[in-house]
Design an enzyme around this catalytic site. Structure first.
Site, mmCIF file in Angstrom:
data_model
loop_
_atom_site.group_PDB
_atom_site.id
_atom_site.type_symbol
_atom_site.label_atom_id
_atom_site.label_comp_id
_atom_site.label_asym_id
_atom_site.label_seq_id
_atom_site.Cartn_x
_atom_site.Cartn_y
_atom_site.Cartn_z
ATOM 1 N N ASP A 95 0.681 -1.013 0.098
ATOM 2 C CA ASP A 95 0.090 0.283 0.118
ATOM 3 C C ASP A 95 0.888 1.017 0.045
ATOM 4 O OD1 ASP A 95 -2.436 1.574 0.578
ATOM 5 O OD2 ASP A 95 -1.420 1.844 2.396
ATOM 6 N N GLY A 141 -5.423 2.527 -3.442
ATOM 7 C CA GLY A 141 -6.600 2.977 -3.574
ATOM 8 C C GLY A 141 -6.194 4.111 -4.807
#
Length: 257
Positions: free
Chosen positions: A9, A44
């Site tokens: 991430d 994301g």
């Protein structure tokens, strides 16, 4: 276990609150590559939000927009767009409740109102260029993800009306909106299948609510020390915080450094 690939991430994992990559994380990823283990970004964020970061850390492949768009060494590998009729319902509902939206395409993103305080505050926290204004962008180009700008008590207005979509909060004033089957795990599965790598041969690092499925999928799911409390039950191991050698210490725990 002999690991072959590691997913990272970005926010709160590869970068700290100031959006800087700790030197020990850059060095750890360099050593990881030397050992023949592929590092991949799993975020994301849209690709145009992290191009410079990927170059700085030397990562060529990514799972972006919560699994909706995957690229492996320059080649498009997986895409999952939100259906036009579903976007139309979302837009109508947002207009009804007077909430702003930001539409993310493959190469650009636009807002229904970039100057709205919720939009400005959430986007500013990412330290990226603010979106342009084009309320009809969703009609012109494939949309992989949407930011919905509302407060937490207003989420249910959408979840009950739009079962085709999934809503994941990443900021007090913003949620990611993606297909109801969408997650980083979906994109990671597509990449692993293409490479012929089993999920148990993968490691993943994360810190947020959109990392739950990813940590569950892989052989070793590592949560950062600064993770959201609700993520911790999904992790196999909790390393130190991003600015306390979290990536390096997690990779050492995995036995790959």
């Amino acid at each position: 276990m002999s690991y072959k690939i590691a997913f990272f991430d970005i926010d709160g994992t590869l970068v700290d609150e100031e959006k800087r990559i700790p030197a020990d994380a850059i060095e750890a990823i360099r050593r990881l590559k030397e050992r023949g283990i592929e590092p991949v970004i799993a975020t994301g964020r849209a690709p145009y939000f992290f191009k410079a970061l990927a170059e700085e850390v030397g990562i060529e492949s990514y799972v972006s927009m919560n699994g909706a768009y995957v690229k492996y060494k320059g080649q498009d590998l997986h895409e999952s767009k939100i259906a036009l009729e579903v976007l139309e319902k979302l837009v109508g509902l947002a207009q009804k409740h007077k909430h702003e939206l930001v539409f993310e395409g493959k190469s650009a993103y636009f807002s229904t109102s970039p100057e709205h305080p919720f939009v400005f505050e959430a986007i500013a926290s990412l330290r990226v260029e603010h979106p342009g204004l084009d309320a009809d962008f969703w009609r012109k180009e494939g949309i992989y993800q949407v930011f919905l700008h509302c407060e937490s008590h207003e989420e249910q207005l959408y979840a009950t009306e739009l079962p085709e979509l999934r809503f994941v909060r990443w900021h007090a004033k913003a949620l990611d909106v993606l297909p109801n089957t969408g997650s980083k795990a979906e994109g990671i599965k597509a990449l692993l299948d293409r490479l012929g790598i089993k999920p148990e041969e993968a490691i993943a690092f994360g810190d947020g609510l959109n990392d739950k499925e990813m940590l569950q999928l892989v052989g070793l799911g590592i949560a950062m020390g600064n993770s959201h409390a609700e993520l911790l039950p999904y992790a196999d191991y909790v390393t130190t915080a991003v600015d306390e050698g979290g990536v390096k210490n997690g990779l050492e725990y995995a036995g790959v450094l």
